[in-house]
Design an enzyme around this catalytic site. Structure first.
Site, mmCIF file in Angstrom:
data_model
loop_
_atom_site.group_PDB
_atom_site.id
_atom_site.type_symbol
_atom_site.label_atom_id
_atom_site.label_comp_id
_atom_site.label_asym_id
_atom_site.label_seq_id
_atom_site.Cartn_x
_atom_site.Cartn_y
_atom_site.Cartn_z
ATOM 1 C CB ILE B 86 7.304 -3.955 -5.291
ATOM 2 C CG1 ILE B 86 6.873 -4.460 -6.676
ATOM 3 C CG2 ILE B 86 7.926 -4.691 -4.205
ATOM 4 C CD1 ILE B 86 7.971 -4.348 -7.533
ATOM 5 C CB CYS B 87 5.425 -3.603 0.399
ATOM 6 S SG CYS B 87 5.939 -2.825 2.144
ATOM 7 C CG LEU B 88 12.142 -4.099 -1.879
ATOM 8 C CD1 LEU B 88 12.125 -5.254 -0.803
ATOM 9 C CD2 LEU B 88 12.527 -4.287 -3.066
#
Ligand SMILES: [Zn+2]
Ligand SMILES: [Zn+2]
Lengths: 488, 154
Positions: B86-88
């Protein structure tokens, strides 16, 4: 061991002061740096100029020139096949690199300062952490933190309780306190040290290390890795031993009825019954007053505060895409830590020490602490009367309530405020770490360029002498550019 | 295996006693730092009606380091790659120790409701999202039907 506590006030303080001769000056300079590095491009420029000074130390210009010429020399020599050792020699000169032995000793010294000693106490807490968090991040400057605690600018490290129940009786609280240990139990054999040959005694360390050096089945790099793991594992084991020794001293101290450095029952209650609260980060219950974030006035225990630090040097997000810029050491940045609660840059706290509980170092003996309610028969023996800064217990004509909380701050304060302790102040080496990371990168790209160019030179030489000359000139220019950019 | 810090124990207790609507996090019996997560797709998003499985792991340095979270269920989203990573920002540079498992899972659920193709992790998905959003949303819905309809919340 009865005289250990008494010694502290003279010896302990002197060594602490000797170790931080001008903690104030250094923290001031950190302030100016970090405030000026807040935004964008000025950030890069500012840190660049400071890069120069730390590369060279004394006379900027002359050493920069020296560096330039020697780099050129190494590039040219590179073509004749002597490049690598020469470059290595230059690099050694330009950063005063500590040798491995020195580095190990420093680590050892640091870990010794993380040992909790019951006779080094301040207002009912201690100078070293209990160990709530993973030990990896205890790389703060222990001298600075110890001094801040003694100066009552940072809450001491208290022994936390996992829970607190308001229904507990005084007797129960005292009993719980008496069962507490100075430090969280260490894991005896952490997984990360599995299969590490440890040896038995401190003496055979050199022997193990030399065995590793002779092991032909290992590459030089693997040898280095293994050696550092052996060192780490042994240091860890010694740290456990150091703490266990202090635990024993504490235990023996408790057997002496008249030990002045152990807290009175009133002090135990003052700490946990009347002033305690849960830290919003570790969820542990600590005696108050707590440190308060300078920006949003949230509490944080010292155990958690010392964990908060800058990220390792990295490339700023916007520039990350282009590969070329990944080579540019000046684009490596390090931003001041942010507040964990509101993300304000340049995290810092203020701390207001308890008014009626100035015990331990620069205060009176913990044993003699009597709460306000019980004060009639009080005979506080001042262990350190010549210190005028002590907010002593003279004003006992105030309210009869057990404890008086110091007035708390209602507004935020700037990171430069003299009352503020910032994350950078307890890790003053952040700048040299950044410079080291930049230098490493510069070296890496310099080596890559040197190899690339000498390859081209060898290729070209076979074809045409003029071309080779051009290339040599190009290399010199490149070397000058490179070394100048190192310092600019 | 290090001792379980009080914070993790308390967080787990609170997650169980006061669960987040639409999110279920269950610690593994053998490893209390490892959680199995089920997350309901937000209403009015392409993930509506789907139940997505994730795994969440608390490293030794937690809460000073962020939890590691990954989607196990296949999902078509510009900020989630093929491996479920996840790119967060709050899972990386913007992590704060004042955040918790609960808040992180809520942020991930919010990310499902508001995909951000300009900061992609799955480049092909992001490209499609920018070029032809209706088609991308259609694909996301199809994937939800295909892969995220086999689970139920307990
Ligand atoms: Zn804390
Ligand atoms: Zn704040």
């Amino acid at each position: 061991m009865g005289n250990v506590p008494g010694k502290l006030d003279e010896q302990g303080i002197n060594t602490i002061n000797a170790n931080v001769p001008n903690a104030n000056t250094s923290s001031n300079s950190t302030h100016t740096n970090s405030t000026s590095t807040n935004s964008g491009s000025s950030h890069v420029r500012n840190t660049r100029s400071s890069t120069i000074s730390s590369f060279t130390g004394n006379s900027t210009r002359s050493s920069r020139q020296r560096r330039a010429t020697s780099l050129v020399g190494s590039f040219i020599n590179g073509a004749t096949g002597r490049s690598r050792s020469d470059t290595a020699a230059i690099n050694k000169n330009s950063t005063k690199k500590k040798n491995p032995k020195e580095r190990d000793l420093l680590k050892e010294e640091h870990d010794k300062k993380l040992v909790v000693k019951y006779y080094e106490n301040v207002d009912g807490g201690y100078l070293a952490p209990y160990g709530c968090h993973h030990r990896e991040k205890l790389d703060y400057d222990a001298d600075v933190v110890r001094k801040l605690i003694i100066d009552r600018k940072l809450a001491p490290f208290y022994i936390p309780l996992e829970d607190f129940d308001t229904n507990w009786t005084d007797q129960e609280i005292i009993k719980i306190f008496d069962s507490l240990t100075l430090h969280q139990a260490y894991i005896q054999d952490p997984e990360e040290f599995d299969d590490i040959p440890l040896g038995n005694d401190i003496e055979d360390y050199d022997e193990i290390i030399s065995l590793v050096s002779m092991d032909q089945s290992l590459s030089k790099r693997d040898q280095k890795k293994l050696k550092s793991m052996i060192f780490k594992a042994r240091l860890y084991r010694r740290r456990i031993n150091w703490q266990e020794m202090e635990n024993e001293i504490y235990f023996n101290g408790k057997l002496e009825a008249k030990n002045k450095n152990l807290p009175s029952d009133d002090l135990k209650l003052a700490l946990y019954k009347y002033n305690g609260m849960e830290c919003p980060i570790c969820f542990l219950y600590f005696p108050g007053p707590m440190n308060i974030s300078r920006c949003c006035l949230q509490p944080i225990c010292t155990e958690c505060f010392v964990q908060i630090k800058r990220h390792d040097p990295h490339f700023s997000h916007d520039e990350q895409n282009s590969e070329q810029q990944e080579d540019d050491p000046h684009l490596l940045i390090s931003e001041p830590a942010r507040c964990p609660y509101c993300a304000t840059p340049n995290f810092g706290i203020t701390y207001t020490p308890p008014i009626d509980r100035c015990t331990g170092i620069h205060g009176y003996a913990p044993k003699s602490y009597v709460s306000k309610g019980n004060q009639q028969g009080k005979t506080a023996t001042e262990t350190d009367a010549e210190h005028p800064t002590v907010t002593s217990d003279e004003d006992d004509n105030t309210s009869p309530s057990a404890n008086v909380e110091p007035p708390s701050r209602r507004t935020s304060v700037s990171a430069n405020d003299p009352s503020v302790v910032t994350s950078d102040m307890i890790r003053p080496d952040w700048e040299s770490r950044l410079n080291k990371a930049r230098l490493r990168l510069a070296r890496k790209s310099a080596n890559a360029t040197a190899i690339h160019m000498s390859n081209r030179l060898v290729e070209r030489r076979n074809i045409n002498n003029d071309n080779a000359k051009d290339l040599e000139e190009e290399m010199i220019k490149h070397a000058i550019r490179l070394s100048l950019s190192d310092g600019n | 295996m290090s001792a379980l810090p009080k914070r993790i124990i308390k967080e787990t207790e609170r997650l169980v006693s006061d669960p987040v609507p639409g999110i279920q996090a269950t610690p593994n019996e053998d490893n209390l730092r490892y959680f199995q997560v089920k997350m309901r797709g937000p209403i009015q998003s392409p993930y509506e009606n789907g139940i997505f499985k994730l795994e969440l792991f608390l490293p030794d340095e937690y809460p000073m380091e962020p939890p590691k979270v990954r989607f196990l269920t296949k999902i078509y989203h510009p900020n989630i790659d093929r491996l479920g990573r996840i790119c967060l920002d709050v899972l990386k540079n913007n992590w704060s120790p004042a955040l918790q498992i609960r808040t992180i899972l809520l942020s991930i659920q919010a990310l499902l409701a508001t995909p951000n193709p300009n900061d992609p992790l799955a480049n092909d998905v992001a490209e499609e999202w920018i070029k032809n959003e209706p088609q991308a949303i259609k694909t996301a819905k199809e994937w939800t039907k295909l892969y995220a309809m086999n689970e139920v919340m307990d």
